[in-house]
Design a protein around this motif. Structure first.
Motif, short mmCIF file in Angstrom:
data_model
loop_
_atom_site.label_atom_id
_atom_site.label_comp_id
_atom_site.label_asym_id
_atom_site.label_seq_id
_atom_site.Cartn_x
_atom_site.Cartn_y
_atom_site.Cartn_z
N LEU A 147 -18.52 0.02 -22.95
CA LEU A 147 -19.61 -0.53 -22.13
C LEU A 147 -20.95 0.06 -22.54
CD1 LEU A 147 -18.02 -0.54 -18.54
CD2 LEU A 147 -18.08 -2.38 -20.22
N MET A 148 -20.95 1.35 -22.89
CA MET A 148 -22.19 1.97 -23.35
C MET A 148 -22.64 1.35 -24.68
SD MET A 148 -24.59 4.05 -22.71
CE MET A 148 -23.91 4.98 -21.33
N HIS A 149 -21.67 1.07 -25.55
CA HIS A 149 -21.96 0.44 -26.83
C HIS A 149 -22.64 -0.91 -26.62
CE1 HIS A 149 -20.56 -2.29 -30.17
NE2 HIS A 149 -21.19 -1.37 -30.85
N HIS A 150 -22.10 -1.71 -25.71
CA HIS A 150 -22.69 -3.02 -25.45
C HIS A 150 -24.08 -2.90 -24.82
CE1 HIS A 150 -18.77 -4.46 -26.44
NE2 HIS A 150 -19.02 -5.70 -26.06
N LEU A 151 -24.25 -1.91 -23.93
CA LEU A 151 -25.56 -1.72 -23.30
C LEU A 151 -26.61 -1.34 -24.33
CD1 LEU A 151 -27.34 -1.52 -20.80
CD2 LEU A 151 -26.53 0.84 -20.49
N VAL A 152 -26.27 -0.43 -25.25
CA VAL A 152 -27.19 -0.04 -26.31
C VAL A 152 -27.58 -1.24 -27.16
CG1 VAL A 152 -27.42 1.31 -28.44
CG2 VAL A 152 -26.47 2.38 -26.39
N LEU A 153 -26.57 -2.05 -27.53
CA LEU A 153 -26.84 -3.23 -28.35
C LEU A 153 -27.73 -4.23 -27.63
CD1 LEU A 153 -23.39 -3.90 -30.05
CD2 LEU A 153 -25.44 -2.98 -31.10
N LEU A 154 -27.46 -4.46 -26.34
CA LEU A 154 -28.26 -5.41 -25.59
C LEU A 154 -29.72 -4.95 -25.49
CD1 LEU A 154 -25.82 -6.43 -22.71
CD2 LEU A 154 -26.67 -7.89 -24.55
#
Length: 280
Positions: A147-154
């Motif tokens: 989830l952190m990975h996706h948040l950083v990417l977004l």
């Protein structure tokens, strides 16, 4: 591998935070489209709906298992994105050659043909995937890395799309989706019950997994990070460089964690008795 397990709602403390950030992100995108007349960002919304539709197709006609559905759609995204990145790079090379292709001005201030909509569409996938994992609890830990990975990417993707800078840099980072294809193939293969580590198919899959992990994920991200440091004086005083470095540090950290998980998974598959003992 980083397993995604369904969480009990009472134990979930990370979900509400990441759901709130996702809602804020979506409101931000709609605001840009409606009030700033950024119609090109409709490709982000299109990406969200496209992958949600793919989710419905798999769930309706193949399997209702949330993890299988999520992995299948992720495999679709990795395949589409990999093909898009290769097409964009080859198209740029055929039109203008390789001269100046990776210069600072080219990577930061210009946008290769098809790069902007491709980045928008992929950004829509990450929002869809964040929602799908939150909806079905396909994550674990107090601060779930996925989830952190996706948040950083977004954050990185949308800021770049809003300002229309570093688009080409981000296209280069998406080369890692070539490796993601084999990560998702492995998951689907294991969920289908194909777990014989001695079979030729599994051996070839592991070779491709390690080759693409090295050449399409680790090496490009390290080189991009080094390039950012080398070109740091060429950036202006805006947020482009800090955000780019923040995103690349996050990606490199997650790549290291993924490499460790991948190595452990490889060892378990090479030792079936050990794997059975741990109920992989």
């Amino acid at each position: 591998m980083m397993s995604r397990t369904t969480r009990c709602p009472k134990e979930d403390k990370a979900g509400p935070f990441f759901l709130a950030t996702l809602v804020l992100w979506f409101v931000s995108v709609l605001f840009e489209i409606l009030f700033h007349r950024r119609s090109e960002l409709l490709a982000v919304v299109a990406g969200c709906f496209f992958y949600q539709f793919a989710n419905w197709v798999v769930r309706s006609f193949v399997s209702r298992d949330p993890l299988f559905v999520n992995t299948s759609v992720s495999l679709l995204h990795s395949s589409i994105t990999s093909a898009s990145v290769v097409f964009i790079l080859v198209n740029r090379w055929l039109e203008n050659g390789s001269v100046g292709m990776f210069e600072h001005a080219e990577l930061v201030g210009r946008t290769w043909p098809w790069a902007y909509p491709a980045l928008c569409f992929s950004c829509g996938y990450f929002a869809y995937d964040q929602w799908d994992m939150l909806q079905y609890g396909l994550y674990s830990g107090w601060i779930p890395s996925i989830l952190m990975h996706h948040l950083v990417l977004l954050i990185c993707f949308t800021l770049a799309l809003y300002r229309n800078v570093t688009i080409n840099y981000l296209i280069l980072t998406l080369i890692c989706e070539l490796h993601s294809i084999f990560l998702h193939v492995r998951k689907v293969r294991r969920m289908a019950g194909i777990r014989d580590a001695t079979s030729k198919i599994v051996k070839v899959e592991w070779v491709l997994n390690w080759v693409t992990f090295t050449l399409a994920r680790t090496a490009p991200h390290i080189l991009i990070t080094a390039k950012l440091f080398c070109d740091a004086p060429k950036f202006g005083k805006g947020i482009e460089l800090p955000v780019a470095l923040f995103g690349m540090f996050g990606m490199n950290f997650l790549n290291a964690s993924l490499g460790i998980d991948l190595f452990h998974a490889f060892k378990r598959e090479r030792n079936p008795q050990h794997a059975n003992a741990h109920h992989e």
